[in-house]
Design an enzyme around this catalytic site. Structure first.
Site, PDB file in Angstrom:
ATOM      1  N   ARG A 184       3.140   3.997   8.300  1.00 46.90           N
ATOM      2  CA  ARG A 184       1.671   4.233   8.182  1.00 46.90           C
ATOM      3  C   ARG A 184       0.388   4.335   8.562  1.00 46.90           C
ATOM      4  O   ARG A 184      -0.699   4.676   8.104  1.00 46.90           O
ATOM      5  CB  ARG A 184       1.501   2.694   9.564  1.00 46.90           C
ATOM      6  CG  ARG A 184       2.532   1.679   9.524  1.00 46.90           C
ATOM      7  CD  ARG A 184       1.741   0.550  10.542  1.00 46.90           C
ATOM      8  NE  ARG A 184       3.097  -0.498  10.458  1.00 46.90           N
ATOM      9  CZ  ARG A 184       3.297  -1.581   9.914  1.00 46.90           C
ATOM     10  NH1 ARG A 184       2.443  -2.238   9.312  1.00 46.90           N
ATOM     11  NH2 ARG A 184       4.093  -2.707  10.617  1.00 46.90           N
TER      12      ARG A 184
ATOM     13  N   GLU B 241      -6.913  -8.364   3.728  1.00 50.93           N
ATOM     14  CA  GLU B 241      -5.336  -7.887   4.252  1.00 50.93           C
ATOM     15  C   GLU B 241      -5.064  -6.265   3.209  1.00 50.93           C
ATOM     16  O   GLU B 241      -5.751  -6.122   2.592  1.00 50.93           O
ATOM     17  CB  GLU B 241      -4.715  -8.855   3.060  1.00 50.93           C
ATOM     18  CG  GLU B 241      -4.149  -9.964   3.386  1.00 50.93           C
ATOM     19  CD  GLU B 241      -2.498 -10.137   3.796  1.00 50.93           C
ATOM     20  OE1 GLU B 241      -2.141  -8.306   4.320  1.00 50.93           O
ATOM     21  OE2 GLU B 241      -1.694 -10.529   4.154  1.00 50.93           O
ATOM     22  N   ASP B 242      -4.000  -5.792   2.995  1.00 45.10           N
ATOM     23  CA  ASP B 242      -3.569  -4.799   2.927  1.00 45.10           C
ATOM     24  C   ASP B 242      -3.390  -4.865   1.704  1.00 45.10           C
ATOM     25  O   ASP B 242      -3.704  -4.251   0.796  1.00 45.10           O
ATOM     26  CB  ASP B 242      -2.479  -3.996   3.937  1.00 45.10           C
ATOM     27  CG  ASP B 242      -1.389  -5.117   3.915  1.00 45.10           C
ATOM     28  OD1 ASP B 242      -1.172  -6.361   3.625  1.00 45.10           O
ATOM     29  OD2 ASP B 242      -0.409  -4.508   4.464  1.00 45.10           O
TER      30      ASP B 242
ATOM     31  N   ASP C 246       1.623  -9.967  -2.947  1.00 44.80           N
ATOM     32  CA  ASP C 246       2.167  -9.572  -3.702  1.00 44.80           C
ATOM     33  C   ASP C 246       2.641 -10.856  -4.363  1.00 44.80           C
ATOM     34  O   ASP C 246       2.061 -11.183  -5.169  1.00 44.80           O
ATOM     35  CB  ASP C 246       3.301  -9.078  -2.821  1.00 44.80           C
ATOM     36  CG  ASP C 246       4.842  -8.266  -3.366  1.00 44.80           C
ATOM     37  OD1 ASP C 246       5.039  -7.977  -4.779  1.00 44.80           O
ATOM     38  OD2 ASP C 246       5.437  -8.023  -2.674  1.00 44.80           O
TER      39      ASP C 246
ATOM     40  N   PHE D 263       7.157  -0.579  -4.502  1.00 48.30           N
ATOM     41  CA  PHE D 263       7.031  -0.198  -2.944  1.00 48.30           C
ATOM     42  C   PHE D 263       6.552   0.844  -2.095  1.00 48.30           C
ATOM     43  O   PHE D 263       6.191   1.758  -2.286  1.00 48.30           O
ATOM     44  CB  PHE D 263       8.504  -0.723  -2.098  1.00 48.30           C
ATOM     45  CG  PHE D 263       8.555  -1.236  -0.887  1.00 48.30           C
ATOM     46  CD1 PHE D 263       8.136  -2.858  -0.767  1.00 48.30           C
ATOM     47  CD2 PHE D 263       8.474  -0.441   0.240  1.00 48.30           C
ATOM     48  CE1 PHE D 263       8.072  -2.967   0.414  1.00 48.30           C
ATOM     49  CE2 PHE D 263       8.269  -0.950   1.507  1.00 48.30           C
ATOM     50  CZ  PHE D 263       8.338  -1.794   1.852  1.00 48.30           C
TER      51      PHE D 263
HETATM   52  P1  5GP Z   1       3.228 -11.836  -0.418  1.00 47.96           P
HETATM   53  O1  5GP Z   1       3.401 -13.076   0.827  1.00 47.96           O
HETATM   54  O2  5GP Z   1       2.005 -11.420  -1.343  1.00 47.96           O
HETATM   55  O3  5GP Z   1       4.567 -11.764  -1.297  1.00 47.96           O
HETATM   56  O4  5GP Z   1       3.354 -10.111   0.328  1.00 47.96           O
HETATM   57  C1  5GP Z   1       2.518  -9.960   1.579  1.00 47.96           C
HETATM   58  C2  5GP Z   1       2.989  -8.619   2.604  1.00 47.96           C
HETATM   59  O5  5GP Z   1       3.947  -8.157   2.039  1.00 47.96           O
HETATM   60  C3  5GP Z   1       2.412  -7.810   2.409  1.00 47.96           C
HETATM   61  O6  5GP Z   1       0.750  -8.359   3.890  1.00 47.96           O
HETATM   62  C4  5GP Z   1       2.871  -7.289   3.014  1.00 47.96           C
HETATM   63  O7  5GP Z   1       2.550  -7.239   4.436  1.00 47.96           O
HETATM   64  C5  5GP Z   1       4.341  -6.749   2.242  1.00 47.96           C
HETATM   65  N1  5GP Z   1       3.798  -6.284   1.156  1.00 47.96           N
HETATM   66  C6  5GP Z   1       4.495  -6.576   0.261  1.00 47.96           C
HETATM   67  N2  5GP Z   1       4.897  -5.897  -0.811  1.00 47.96           N
HETATM   68  C7  5GP Z   1       4.760  -4.624   0.275  1.00 47.96           C
HETATM   69  C8  5GP Z   1       4.386  -2.620  -0.108  1.00 47.96           C
HETATM   70  O8  5GP Z   1       4.623  -2.906  -1.894  1.00 47.96           O
HETATM   71  N3  5GP Z   1       5.178  -2.227   0.492  1.00 47.96           N
HETATM   72  C9  5GP Z   1       4.544  -2.418   1.782  1.00 47.96           C
HETATM   73  N4  5GP Z   1       4.774  -1.684   2.804  1.00 47.96           N
HETATM   74  N5  5GP Z   1       4.572  -4.099   1.813  1.00 47.96           N
HETATM   75  C10 5GP Z   1       4.541  -4.992   1.379  1.00 47.96           C
END
Ligand code: 5GP
Length: 193
Positions: free
Chosen positions: A162, A96-97, A100, A149
């Site tokens: 990206r 995963e990237d 959050d 963010f």
């Molecule tokens: P979660 O479900 O854990 O809240 O979020 C996961 C997904 O939200 C990540 O795979 C990503 O696509 C997006 N995301 C969460 N925080 C960020 C951020 O700071 N920047 C970007 N570009 N995407 C984020």
């Protein structure tokens, strides 16, 4: 035009990905894991990580919708593209990237567990730990980052940035100016891995 503040330089990412590769190689000795990259954000991380892992492994891709046009997690996750591989009785490592709120990883984890893998772990480049709303295990973390963010190294803002070779934080006012709501409050510019 958004303002982007440098958070993690490319050289630090490169060094940390190599460390993660060594740790994963050692943990998966004698196994043949399958790396499941979550599109699109983790494509660059996967490309570097696969070259830093020296045990035999396969790769596959899973695409889910997360934020759509907003930067705020809704908890509603849609499967856009499924795996091409049967992961039953396989050792699966999700790539995963960023984790959050944890909602996306919880959805993916529950979905993949129904397919009967021998083991299921995750490696995430970034961990925005203070924003977690669900308790899900996260096995390997590149960097713990503050509540900002972020873009670059695969991560986008409305499909842009990206290609940046570093991780940068979008200026809060840029997000406000564009009408996007993001419930981040952290101003801290410190991070650890
Ligand atoms: P979660 O479900 O854990 O809240 O979020 C996961 C997904 O939200 C990540 O795979 C990503 O696509 C997006 N995301 C969460 N925080 C960020 C951020 O700071 N920047 C970007 N570009 N995407 C984020």
């Amino acid at each position: 035009m958004e303002r982007i503040e440098l958070l993690i330089p490319g050289s630090k990412i490169e060094a940390r990905v190599k460390e993660l590769g060594r740790e994963i190689s050692s943990d998966y000795q004698g196994m043949k894991p399958i790396l499941v990259s979550i599109l699109k954000g983790s494509f660059l991380f996967l490309a570097d990580l696969t070259r830093a892992i020296d045990v035999p492994h396969e790769i596959d891709f899973l695409s889910v919708s997360s934020y759509g046009s907003s930067t705020q997690s809704t908890g509603v996750v849609r499967l856009l593209k499924d795996l091409g591989t049967n992961i039953g009785d396989r050792d699966v490592l999700v790539v995963e990237d960023i984790v959050d709120t944890g909602l996306t990883w919880r959805y993916i984890r529950n979905n993949l567990l129904t397919r009967g893998p021998t083991s299921l772990r995750i490696v995430t480049l970034l961990d925005k730990r203070e924003r977690r709303v669900v308790d899900v295990p996260v096995d390997y973390v590149g960097f713990v980052i503050p509540d900002r963010f972020v873009v670059g190294y695969g991560l986008d803002y409305q499909e842009r940035y990206r290609n940046l070779p570093y991780i940068g934080a979008l200026d809060d006012s840029s997000l406000q100016d564009s009408g996007v709501s993001y419930q981040g409050s952290g101003k801290e510019n410190d991070f650890k891995n």
